[in-house]
Motif scaffolding. Structure first.
Motif, PDB file in Angstrom:
ATOM      1  N   PRO A 261       0.661  -1.354  -0.015  1.00 22.59           N
ATOM      2  CA  PRO A 261      -0.015  -0.012  -0.060  1.00 22.59           C
ATOM      3  C   PRO A 261       0.921   1.208  -0.070  1.00 22.59           C
ATOM      4  O   PRO A 261       0.714   2.275  -0.528  1.00 22.59           O
ATOM      5  CB  PRO A 261      -0.804  -0.115   1.310  1.00 22.59           C
ATOM      6  N   ALA A 262       2.031   1.051   0.551  1.00 18.72           N
ATOM      7  CA  ALA A 262       3.020   2.338   0.366  1.00 18.72           C
ATOM      8  C   ALA A 262       3.504   2.666  -0.956  1.00 18.72           C
ATOM      9  O   ALA A 262       3.487   3.929  -1.200  1.00 18.72           O
ATOM     10  CB  ALA A 262       4.256   2.188   1.597  1.00 18.72           C
ATOM     11  N   TYR A 263       3.483   1.682  -1.784  1.00 18.80           N
ATOM     12  CA  TYR A 263       3.753   1.752  -3.081  1.00 18.80           C
ATOM     13  C   TYR A 263       2.964   2.681  -3.849  1.00 18.80           C
ATOM     14  O   TYR A 263       3.139   3.518  -4.868  1.00 18.80           O
ATOM     15  CB  TYR A 263       3.983   0.396  -3.828  1.00 18.80           C
ATOM     16  N   TYR A 264       1.537   2.822  -3.496  1.00 20.53           N
ATOM     17  CA  TYR A 264       0.468   3.389  -4.285  1.00 20.53           C
ATOM     18  C   TYR A 264      -0.062   4.723  -3.170  1.00 20.53           C
ATOM     19  O   TYR A 264      -0.729   5.472  -3.698  1.00 20.53           O
ATOM     20  CB  TYR A 264      -0.730   2.661  -4.158  1.00 20.53           C
ATOM     21  N   GLY A 265       0.853   5.031  -2.308  1.00 21.43           N
ATOM     22  CA  GLY A 265       0.789   6.194  -1.185  1.00 21.43           C
ATOM     23  C   GLY A 265      -0.511   6.248  -0.527  1.00 21.43           C
ATOM     24  O   GLY A 265      -0.888   7.120  -0.020  1.00 21.43           O
ATOM     25  N   PRO A 268      -0.055   6.634   6.021  1.00 27.22           N
ATOM     26  CA  PRO A 268       0.165   8.105   6.479  1.00 27.22           C
ATOM     27  C   PRO A 268       1.667   8.321   6.502  1.00 27.22           C
ATOM     28  O   PRO A 268       2.371   7.477   6.788  1.00 27.22           O
ATOM     29  CB  PRO A 268      -0.474   7.896   7.847  1.00 27.22           C
ATOM     30  N   ARG A 269       1.876   9.768   6.282  1.00 29.01           N
ATOM     31  CA  ARG A 269       3.277  10.027   6.332  1.00 29.01           C
ATOM     32  C   ARG A 269       3.487  10.227   7.733  1.00 29.01           C
ATOM     33  O   ARG A 269       2.940  10.702   8.693  1.00 29.01           O
ATOM     34  CB  ARG A 269       3.256  11.610   5.718  1.00 29.01           C
ATOM     35  N   SER A 270       4.898   9.587   8.122  1.00 26.50           N
ATOM     36  CA  SER A 270       5.485   9.613   9.464  1.00 26.50           C
ATOM     37  C   SER A 270       6.149  10.965   9.817  1.00 26.50           C
ATOM     38  O   SER A 270       6.727  11.358   9.166  1.00 26.50           O
ATOM     39  CB  SER A 270       6.205   8.341   9.627  1.00 26.50           C
ATOM     40  N   GLU A 277       6.088  11.248  17.982  1.00 21.97           N
ATOM     41  CA  GLU A 277       5.788  10.859  16.633  1.00 21.97           C
ATOM     42  C   GLU A 277       4.251  10.798  16.305  1.00 21.97           C
ATOM     43  O   GLU A 277       3.582  10.583  17.005  1.00 21.97           O
ATOM     44  CB  GLU A 277       6.280   9.381  16.285  1.00 21.97           C
ATOM     45  N   LYS A 278       3.866  11.487  15.264  1.00 24.44           N
ATOM     46  CA  LYS A 278       2.415  11.404  14.824  1.00 24.44           C
ATOM     47  C   LYS A 278       2.364  11.173  13.225  1.00 24.44           C
ATOM     48  O   LYS A 278       3.346  11.258  12.453  1.00 24.44           O
ATOM     49  CB  LYS A 278       1.871  12.951  15.056  1.00 24.44           C
ATOM     50  N   LYS A 279       1.183  11.053  12.769  1.00 24.09           N
ATOM     51  CA  LYS A 279       0.976  10.613  11.659  1.00 24.09           C
ATOM     52  C   LYS A 279       0.333  11.649  10.623  1.00 24.09           C
ATOM     53  O   LYS A 279      -0.745  12.240  11.541  1.00 24.09           O
ATOM     54  CB  LYS A 279       0.139   9.220  11.316  1.00 24.09           C
ATOM     55  N   GLY A 280       0.477  11.858   9.706  1.00 23.84           N
ATOM     56  CA  GLY A 280       0.040  12.853   8.912  1.00 23.84           C
ATOM     57  C   GLY A 280      -0.901  12.290   7.863  1.00 23.84           C
ATOM     58  O   GLY A 280      -1.649  11.060   7.925  1.00 23.84           O
ATOM     59  N   LYS A 281      -1.159  12.985   6.771  1.00 20.73           N
ATOM     60  CA  LYS A 281      -2.145  12.429   5.437  1.00 20.73           C
ATOM     61  C   LYS A 281      -1.173  11.478   4.789  1.00 20.73           C
ATOM     62  O   LYS A 281      -0.029  11.162   5.091  1.00 20.73           O
ATOM     63  CB  LYS A 281      -2.378  13.722   4.853  1.00 20.73           C
ATOM     64  N   ILE A 282      -2.016  10.777   4.027  1.00 15.64           N
ATOM     65  CA  ILE A 282      -1.378   9.791   3.193  1.00 15.64           C
ATOM     66  C   ILE A 282      -0.361  10.426   2.088  1.00 15.64           C
ATOM     67  O   ILE A 282      -0.571  11.565   1.816  1.00 15.64           O
ATOM     68  CB  ILE A 282      -2.382   9.146   2.280  1.00 15.64           C
TER      69      ILE A 282
END
Length: 370
Positions: A261-265, A268-270, A277-282
């Protein structure tokens, strides 16, 4: 200390090169050749025919380039002649030019950056498509283009007609009655009426071509084992399977389930600093069309789970749990799309069709025979 460039007009095929960076343009390329003696030979302008002729005579080496329209075709040719090809993302080249050439972006600087980046063994490269993948990718891209044309034509036609007092209902768009409505509407000037009828004809022609491409994809998917396996997964039909077939390549190159799934974006952005540490948008990386199709498929799966029509009990339970936690719709759709991609990876590696009994269950919780 900067490396001295040696300017040349042609490639010396008698020398051996560690890497060759080529900056592709429409009619020619700029090349930077790293010799085994540590010299950098640069060619400002080189025709494609001259590049191909020289590549056939060269001993096997590494060619590095950025992704573009000519990339897949050129890689196929170079690899057939025994060379190794690396496709390096434009962001990496941009960063290298910024750090090593003071941000002076020229064709030769890009080519030289590509040649040096080709020696970086930790750099993630882009997988070029083979002929079969290129066929699926071209057909699905054409289909998206015709869909866009059809929608734009119909929306523009409705807007113009409404401005002259003719409201077009949703079901009548693109049908033969639409021409009769336009021809019989008295408010239209003669100069405008003919052009509007031509717009309807254009929309009908576009729809016919669109249906023809869709049928072609259905025939291809029916005769392709990978597409047939993917279509066993709920929410993923002919178009999704064909686009995945075009973009996956070798599924075994994704060592970790989360890599796919990371290959297709769709992860979430780390964002990490210190111990926080927090998670951003995809990330929105990878193929945009495939990501859009996966999101649509995920929406269908969520609706099936909500209505109790999704066969997988574990996957339904997981989706309903996320809904009870009041996860926003956008996040939920992306999460389901990422889970569907992990399922795609699992069935392609195992070469077994979708099993609703184990879908959505962690691998560590499954028995060894599953």
């Amino acid at each position: 200390m900067s490396v001295r460039r040696i300017l040349a007009k042609t490639i010396d095929t008698d020398l051996e090169y560690e890497a060759i960076g080529i900056d592709l343009a429409k009619n020619c390329v700029s090349a930077a050749l790293l010799t085994t003696d540590g010299e950098v030979v640069c060619i400002d302008r080189l025709d494609y025919s001259e590049l191909e002729k020289s590549a056939q005579a060269l001993s096997p080496t590494t060619f590095a380039m950025e992704p573009c329209t000519e990339m897949n075709y050129l890689v196929q040719k170079l690899e057939a002649w025994g060379h190794r090809c690396l496709v390096i993302g434009g962001k990496n080249v941009q960063n290298y030019v910024e750090n090593h050439y003071s941000g002076q972006k020229t064709d030769l600087n890009d080519a030289q950056a590509l040649a040096f980046l080709a020696q970086d063994k930790q750099l993630r490269t882009i997988k070029a498509k083979d002929i079969e993948q290129q066929k699926y990718a071209s057909l699905t891209t054409l289909r998206e283009q015709y869909i866009k044309q059809y929608r734009q034509t119909i929306v523009s036609l409705k807007g113009i007609c409404q401005a002259w007092g003719l409201n077009i209902s949703k079901g009548i768009s693109g049908k033969a009655q639409l021409k009769d409505l336009i021809e019989n509407h008295a408010a239209f000037p003669e100069e405008l009426r003919e052009s509007l009828v031509d717009m309807v004809t254009h929309a009908q022609t576009t729809q016919k071509v669109l249906n023809k491409i869709t049928k072609t994809l259905e025939v291809l998917a029916k005769n392709d084992k990978v597409c047939q396996l993917i279509q066993t997964i709920p929410g993923l039909g002919t178009i999704c399977s064909c686009r995945l077939r075009a973009t996956i390549g070798d599924i075994k190159r994704f060592k970790n389930p989360k890599d796919f799934p990371a290959y297709y974006g769709l992860v979430p952005r780390s964002i990490a600093t210190g111990h926080n540490e927090k998670k951003g948008k995809i990330t929105h990386r990878g193929d945009r069309t495939m990501r859009s199709l996966m999101v649509q498929g995920a929406g269908c799966v969520i609706r099936l789970a909500t209505c109790g029509k999704l066969k997988s009990k574990h996957l339904t339970k997981w989706i309903l749990k996320k809904q009870k936690e009041k996860m926003p719709w956008g996040k939920l759709v992306c999460a389901v799309a990422a889970k569907l991609l992990r399922i795609v990876r699992a069935i392609l590696i195992s070469s077994k069709p979708y099993n609703p009994k184990i879908a959505g269950v962690a691998k560590c919780s499954l028995s060894k025979g599953s």
